[in-house]
Design an enzyme around this catalytic site. Structure first.
Site, PDB file in Angstrom:
ATOM      1  N   LYS A   8       0.964  -1.379  -0.092  1.00  0.00           N
ATOM      2  CA  LYS A   8      -0.041  -0.254   0.035  1.00  0.00           C
ATOM      3  C   LYS A   8       0.944   1.188   0.025  1.00  0.00           C
ATOM      4  CE  LYS A   8      -4.128   1.965   0.356  1.00  0.00           C
ATOM      5  NZ  LYS A   8      -4.903   2.087  -0.986  1.00  0.00           N
ATOM      6  N   GLY A  10       2.644   4.559   0.766  1.00  0.00           N
ATOM      7  CA  GLY A  10       2.657   5.040   1.937  1.00  0.00           C
ATOM      8  C   GLY A  10       2.678   4.530   3.190  1.00  0.00           C
ATOM      9  N   SER A  11       2.365   3.397   3.182  1.00  0.00           N
ATOM     10  CA  SER A  11       2.627   2.269   4.398  1.00  0.00           C
ATOM     11  C   SER A  11       4.005   2.175   4.839  1.00  0.00           C
ATOM     12  CB  SER A  11       1.887   0.821   4.134  1.00  0.00           C
ATOM     13  OG  SER A  11       2.501  -0.074   4.735  1.00  0.00           O
ATOM     14  N   PRO A  12       4.171   2.484   6.197  1.00  0.00           N
ATOM     15  CA  PRO A  12       5.646   2.419   6.651  1.00  0.00           C
ATOM     16  C   PRO A  12       6.221   1.297   6.678  1.00  0.00           C
ATOM     17  CG  PRO A  12       4.231   3.683   8.183  1.00  0.00           C
ATOM     18  CD  PRO A  12       3.395   3.125   7.240  1.00  0.00           C
ATOM     19  N   ARG A  15       7.203   1.031   2.827  1.00  0.00           N
ATOM     20  CA  ARG A  15       8.209   1.757   2.654  1.00  0.00           C
ATOM     21  C   ARG A  15       9.438   1.237   3.015  1.00  0.00           C
ATOM     22  NH1 ARG A  15       7.787   6.193   5.729  1.00  0.00           N
ATOM     23  NH2 ARG A  15       5.605   6.006   6.645  1.00  0.00           N
TER      24      ARG A  15
END
Length: 218
Positions: A8, A10-12, A15
């Site tokens: 997804k 933007g998901s940390p 990333r």
């Protein structure tokens, strides 16, 4: 052959996998999972990951999830001699400690504080906020006298921790009171390969979501 990455934007945790991939020169075939539409609960995804979490990778038929497990796997398979995770047992143990600190303390406390506010409309909990401040204080001490989180070179520990610190910064939790964290953070932003592309853009996306959340709460 590229690796399928179910993620997804933007998901940390997603990333992190992308940042590690960039550091190793690993290419991903990105497959955006729409959580709101329930993509993660569809039978075809559950066959890959019965826990239905992201990120998840499929590498030549081998599936794996959890961002830290994926990160280590990528290093083991594609760059086992990489300085990101050296074979020296003391260095590796130090990296592991930093990664476990992030998972069990820094990121855990951050998530416990911010996720109820972001997704459930909860009010800020002062006691939980104090726990984040304490964790940032721990990290500041860890970084004292250190160029990077686990020694003189960029390692997996830095990539894991910078995801959390940048996410903390994105939701306006001050990091300025922690000078070693600030110094280190600025260093990682300039030395982690493709930092802006793999993490910076996602951080700004999250910053915008948080600003909307605050505006809606007024």
């Amino acid at each position: 052959m590229s690796i399928d990455l179910y993620y997804k934007p933007g998901s940390p945790p997603c990333r992190l996998v992308q940042l590690v991939g960039a550091a190793l020169g690993v290419e991903f075939n990105l497959k955006d999972i729409n959580l709101q539409a329930g993509d993660h609960l569809k039978p075809e995804f559950l066959k890959i990951n019965p826990q239905h979490t992201i990120p998840t990778i499929v590498d030549d038929g081998f599936s794996l999830w959890d961002s830290r497990a994926i990160s280590r796997y990528l290093i083991y398979k594609y760059a086992k001699d990489s300085s990101l995770y050296p074979a020296d047992p003391k260095v590796r143990a130090t990296i592991d400690q930093r990664v476990d600190f992030d998972l069990g303390t820094l990121y855990n406390r951050f998530a416990d504080y911010i996720l109820p506010q972001m997704f459930e409309g909860a009010s800020a909990d002062e006691a939980k906020y104090k726990k984040i401040e304490e964790a940032l204080g721990f990290l500041d001490k860890i970084l004292e006298g250190q160029k990077y989180a686990a020694g003189p070179e960029l390692t997996l520990a830095d990539l894991v921790l910078v995801i959390t610190v940048s996410t903390i910064d994105a939701v306006d939790i001050p990091i300025k009171p922690y000078p070693n964290v600030v110094r280190w953070y600025e260093l990682i932003k300039t030395t982690a390969p493709q930092y802006e592309e793999m993490n910076g853009k996602g951080v700004e996306m999250l910053r915008g979501i948080w600003a909307q959340r605050l505006g809606a709460a007024k």
